[in-house]
Design a protein around this motif. Structure first.
Motif, PDB file in Angstrom:
ATOM      1  N   THR A 165      34.559  38.199  -9.286  1.00 17.84           N
ATOM      2  CA  THR A 165      35.540  37.524 -10.135  1.00 17.84           C
ATOM      3  C   THR A 165      36.968  37.824  -9.686  1.00 17.84           C
ATOM      4  O   THR A 165      37.785  36.907  -9.512  1.00 17.84           O
ATOM      5  CB  THR A 165      35.361  37.941 -11.608  1.00 17.84           C
ATOM      6  OG1 THR A 165      34.016  37.664 -12.010  1.00 17.84           O
ATOM      7  CG2 THR A 165      36.329  37.190 -12.503  1.00 17.84           C
ATOM      8  N   ASP A 166      37.265  39.083  -9.500  1.00 18.80           N
ATOM      9  CA  ASP A 166      38.633  39.467  -9.153  1.00 18.80           C
ATOM     10  C   ASP A 166      39.069  38.833  -7.840  1.00 18.80           C
ATOM     11  O   ASP A 166      40.214  38.343  -7.723  1.00 18.80           O
ATOM     12  CB  ASP A 166      38.743  40.988  -9.045  1.00 18.80           C
ATOM     13  CG  ASP A 166      38.561  41.694 -10.378  1.00 18.80           C
ATOM     14  OD1 ASP A 166      38.571  41.000 -11.415  1.00 18.80           O
ATOM     15  OD2 ASP A 166      38.395  42.927 -10.370  1.00 18.80           O
ATOM     16  N   THR A 167      38.209  38.827  -6.870  1.00 20.17           N
ATOM     17  CA  THR A 167      38.563  38.294  -5.559  1.00 20.17           C
ATOM     18  C   THR A 167      38.896  36.807  -5.648  1.00 20.17           C
ATOM     19  O   THR A 167      39.928  36.345  -5.135  1.00 20.17           O
ATOM     20  CB  THR A 167      37.415  38.518  -4.562  1.00 20.17           C
ATOM     21  OG1 THR A 167      37.172  39.919  -4.440  1.00 20.17           O
ATOM     22  CG2 THR A 167      37.755  37.938  -3.199  1.00 20.17           C
ATOM     23  N   HIS A 214      33.900  30.343  -8.305  1.00 21.86           N
ATOM     24  CA  HIS A 214      33.364  31.367  -9.210  1.00 21.86           C
ATOM     25  C   HIS A 214      32.670  30.747 -10.405  1.00 21.86           C
ATOM     26  O   HIS A 214      31.500  31.027 -10.691  1.00 21.86           O
ATOM     27  CB  HIS A 214      34.495  32.281  -9.684  1.00 21.86           C
ATOM     28  CG  HIS A 214      34.089  33.256 -10.729  1.00 21.86           C
ATOM     29  ND1 HIS A 214      34.039  32.935 -12.078  1.00 21.86           N
ATOM     30  CD2 HIS A 214      33.687  34.558 -10.638  1.00 21.86           C
ATOM     31  CE1 HIS A 214      33.640  33.991 -12.764  1.00 21.86           C
ATOM     32  NE2 HIS A 214      33.421  34.989 -11.922  1.00 21.86           N
ATOM     33  N   ARG A 266      44.497  25.954  -7.754  1.00 22.38           N
ATOM     34  CA  ARG A 266      43.960  27.036  -8.601  1.00 22.38           C
ATOM     35  C   ARG A 266      42.635  26.639  -9.256  1.00 22.38           C
ATOM     36  O   ARG A 266      41.643  27.384  -9.192  1.00 22.38           O
ATOM     37  CB  ARG A 266      44.968  27.432  -9.667  1.00 22.38           C
ATOM     38  CG  ARG A 266      44.463  28.567 -10.581  1.00 22.38           C
ATOM     39  CD  ARG A 266      45.432  28.858 -11.707  1.00 22.38           C
ATOM     40  NE  ARG A 266      46.680  29.423 -11.218  1.00 22.38           N
ATOM     41  CZ  ARG A 266      47.856  28.812 -11.272  1.00 22.38           C
ATOM     42  NH1 ARG A 266      47.948  27.574 -11.797  1.00 22.38           N
ATOM     43  NH2 ARG A 266      48.942  29.396 -10.821  1.00 22.38           N
ATOM     44  N   ARG A 323      38.878  28.287  -8.432  1.00 27.40           N
ATOM     45  CA  ARG A 323      38.115  28.968  -9.480  1.00 27.40           C
ATOM     46  C   ARG A 323      36.713  28.386  -9.650  1.00 27.40           C
ATOM     47  O   ARG A 323      35.817  29.076 -10.125  1.00 27.40           O
ATOM     48  CB  ARG A 323      38.883  28.904 -10.803  1.00 27.40           C
ATOM     49  CG  ARG A 323      40.079  29.843 -10.857  1.00 27.40           C
ATOM     50  CD  ARG A 323      40.699  29.851 -12.238  1.00 27.40           C
ATOM     51  NE  ARG A 323      41.725  30.872 -12.364  1.00 27.40           N
ATOM     52  CZ  ARG A 323      42.190  31.322 -13.523  1.00 27.40           C
ATOM     53  NH1 ARG A 323      41.733  30.805 -14.661  1.00 27.40           N
ATOM     54  NH2 ARG A 323      43.114  32.254 -13.565  1.00 27.40           N
ATOM     55  N   HIS A 341      33.759  43.308  -2.241  1.00 27.99           N
ATOM     56  CA  HIS A 341      34.856  43.121  -3.186  1.00 27.99           C
ATOM     57  C   HIS A 341      34.330  42.414  -4.441  1.00 27.99           C
ATOM     58  O   HIS A 341      33.379  41.631  -4.377  1.00 27.99           O
ATOM     59  CB  HIS A 341      35.974  42.290  -2.543  1.00 27.99           C
ATOM     60  CG  HIS A 341      36.657  42.974  -1.403  1.00 27.99           C
ATOM     61  ND1 HIS A 341      37.978  43.337  -1.442  1.00 27.99           N
ATOM     62  CD2 HIS A 341      36.201  43.367  -0.188  1.00 27.99           C
ATOM     63  CE1 HIS A 341      38.313  43.923  -0.303  1.00 27.99           C
ATOM     64  NE2 HIS A 341      37.251  43.947   0.475  1.00 27.99           N
ATOM     65  N   TYR A 373      39.540  34.869  -8.370  1.00 27.96           N
ATOM     66  CA  TYR A 373      40.661  34.554  -9.252  1.00 27.96           C
ATOM     67  C   TYR A 373      41.993  34.960  -8.632  1.00 27.96           C
ATOM     68  O   TYR A 373      42.999  34.246  -8.787  1.00 27.96           O
ATOM     69  CB  TYR A 373      40.451  35.202 -10.621  1.00 27.96           C
ATOM     70  CG  TYR A 373      39.633  34.333 -11.563  1.00 27.96           C
ATOM     71  CD1 TYR A 373      38.491  33.674 -11.124  1.00 27.96           C
ATOM     72  CD2 TYR A 373      40.016  34.177 -12.879  1.00 27.96           C
ATOM     73  CE1 TYR A 373      37.748  32.886 -11.983  1.00 27.96           C
ATOM     74  CE2 TYR A 373      39.277  33.375 -13.757  1.00 27.96           C
ATOM     75  CZ  TYR A 373      38.145  32.733 -13.297  1.00 27.96           C
ATOM     76  OH  TYR A 373      37.404  31.931 -14.136  1.00 27.96           O
ATOM     77  N   ASN A 374      42.027  36.089  -7.932  1.00 24.05           N
ATOM     78  CA  ASN A 374      43.258  36.485  -7.255  1.00 24.05           C
ATOM     79  C   ASN A 374      43.602  35.514  -6.130  1.00 24.05           C
ATOM     80  O   ASN A 374      44.768  35.185  -5.910  1.00 24.05           O
ATOM     81  CB  ASN A 374      43.129  37.906  -6.699  1.00 24.05           C
ATOM     82  CG  ASN A 374      43.121  38.963  -7.782  1.00 24.05           C
ATOM     83  OD1 ASN A 374      43.551  38.704  -8.914  1.00 24.05           O
ATOM     84  ND2 ASN A 374      42.626  40.146  -7.464  1.00 24.05           N
ATOM     85  N   TRP A 375      42.584  35.051  -5.418  1.00 25.58           N
ATOM     86  CA  TRP A 375      42.798  34.071  -4.349  1.00 25.58           C
ATOM     87  C   TRP A 375      43.370  32.784  -4.931  1.00 25.58           C
ATOM     88  O   TRP A 375      44.277  32.182  -4.352  1.00 25.58           O
ATOM     89  CB  TRP A 375      41.466  33.798  -3.651  1.00 25.58           C
ATOM     90  CG  TRP A 375      41.566  33.423  -2.199  1.00 25.58           C
ATOM     91  CD1 TRP A 375      41.584  32.160  -1.687  1.00 25.58           C
ATOM     92  CD2 TRP A 375      41.618  34.313  -1.082  1.00 25.58           C
ATOM     93  NE1 TRP A 375      41.647  32.207  -0.316  1.00 25.58           N
ATOM     94  CE2 TRP A 375      41.671  33.508   0.093  1.00 25.58           C
ATOM     95  CE3 TRP A 375      41.625  35.700  -0.947  1.00 25.58           C
ATOM     96  CZ2 TRP A 375      41.727  34.060   1.363  1.00 25.58           C
ATOM     97  CZ3 TRP A 375      41.681  36.251   0.311  1.00 25.58           C
ATOM     98  CH2 TRP A 375      41.733  35.437   1.456  1.00 25.58           C
ATOM     99  N   GLU A 378      45.273  32.407  -7.434  1.00 24.30           N
ATOM    100  CA  GLU A 378      46.675  32.549  -7.810  1.00 24.30           C
ATOM    101  C   GLU A 378      47.606  32.410  -6.607  1.00 24.30           C
ATOM    102  O   GLU A 378      48.796  32.138  -6.762  1.00 24.30           O
ATOM    103  CB  GLU A 378      46.897  33.888  -8.507  1.00 24.30           C
ATOM    104  CG  GLU A 378      46.223  33.987  -9.870  1.00 24.30           C
ATOM    105  CD  GLU A 378      46.566  32.808 -10.774  1.00 24.30           C
ATOM    106  OE1 GLU A 378      47.767  32.513 -10.917  1.00 24.30           O
ATOM    107  OE2 GLU A 378      45.634  32.168 -11.305  1.00 24.30           O
ATOM    108  N   LYS A 379      47.078  32.586  -5.404  1.00 28.24           N
ATOM    109  CA  LYS A 379      47.897  32.416  -4.205  1.00 28.24           C
ATOM    110  C   LYS A 379      48.180  30.945  -3.912  1.00 28.24           C
ATOM    111  O   LYS A 379      49.095  30.636  -3.141  1.00 28.24           O
ATOM    112  CB  LYS A 379      47.184  33.039  -2.993  1.00 28.24           C
ATOM    113  CG  LYS A 379      46.928  34.536  -3.082  1.00 28.24           C
ATOM    114  CD  LYS A 379      46.181  34.979  -1.816  1.00 28.24           C
ATOM    115  CE  LYS A 379      45.788  36.439  -1.874  1.00 28.24           C
ATOM    116  NZ  LYS A 379      45.037  36.844  -0.655  1.00 28.24           N
TER     117      LYS A 379
END
Length: 206
Positions: free
Chosen positions: A55-57, A76, A69, A73, A52, A59-61, A63-64
């Motif tokens: 970055t997307d994984t 990453h 937050r 981050r 996966h 950053y999306n995590w 937001e949960k």
């Protein structure tokens, strides 16, 4: 059985990987314990290792868990500080083997984007004869298919591979397939094994 190729794990073998230590330093042990109890950060990282997007994984995590937050981050944004420092003796062993023209492979659970980033910081990651990176392969240790793929690609019989890893579950799968193995608990023990197998001399393994 003579060894034809040596296979290195990377995390905690060539580079220290201790995320908890990083967070203890940055946010304090109490807050780190609270965050790791609430947020499955290692599960998040497993997704990256499976291929996966890095970055997307993350950053999306993040937001949960709005209350964590910024801290999530960091996994990453400050990732190279989590994957540090290198283990100099292990790096010397990798290079000593290659100097003797013994093929050296990497077999690592590692994401695509962060592995590419790591190669810009740690030049020795570019020095393997073959790189088996889980994120690229969409397979992870300790599951059998990634070992099967290594065997098929490299063409070396399993019993002629010597594999070191810090995780015993990864070692056990390799051993069950007939690989020769060494459970890595420190660079000196790994050096001693390479000497005992006749791959390096004592002087070459310092």
């Amino acid at each position: 059985m003579p060894i034809e190729a040596v296979v290195f794990d990377i995390g905690n073998v060539l580079i220290e990987w201790q995320p908890e230590r990083y967070y203890d330093k940055v946010i304090g042990e109490d807050r780190r314990r609270a965050m790791f109890a609430e947020v499955d950060l290692h599960g998040m990282n497993d997704l990256v290792d499976q291929g996966h997007h890095f970055t997307d994984t993350i950053y999306n995590w993040a937001e949960k868990y709005p209350e964590w937050r910024d801290e999530i981050r960091m996994w990453h944004d400050n990732w190279i500080e989590l994957a540090a420092p290198e283990i100099p003796h292990s790096v010397r062993l990798q290079r000593a083997l290659r100097d003797k023209r013994i093929p050296v492979f990497a077999l690592t659970n590692f994401g695509v984007q962060n592995f590419d980033y790591a190669t810009t910081v740690y030049p020795f990651l570019n020095e393997f004869d073959r790189q088996y990176v889980s994120g690229r392969m969409k397979l992870v240790k300790p599951h059998v298919p990634i070992y099967e793929m290594v065997e098929a690609d490299c063409g070396v019989p399993p019993e002629r591979l010597l594999f070191t890893d810090d995780r015993i579950d990864n070692i056990e799968t390799a051993r069950a397939r007939g690989w020769q193995t060494h459970h890595f608990t420190g660079a000196q023990g790994w050096a001693d094994r390479l000497v005992s197998d006749g791959l390096l001399t004592r002087g070459e393994a310092v």
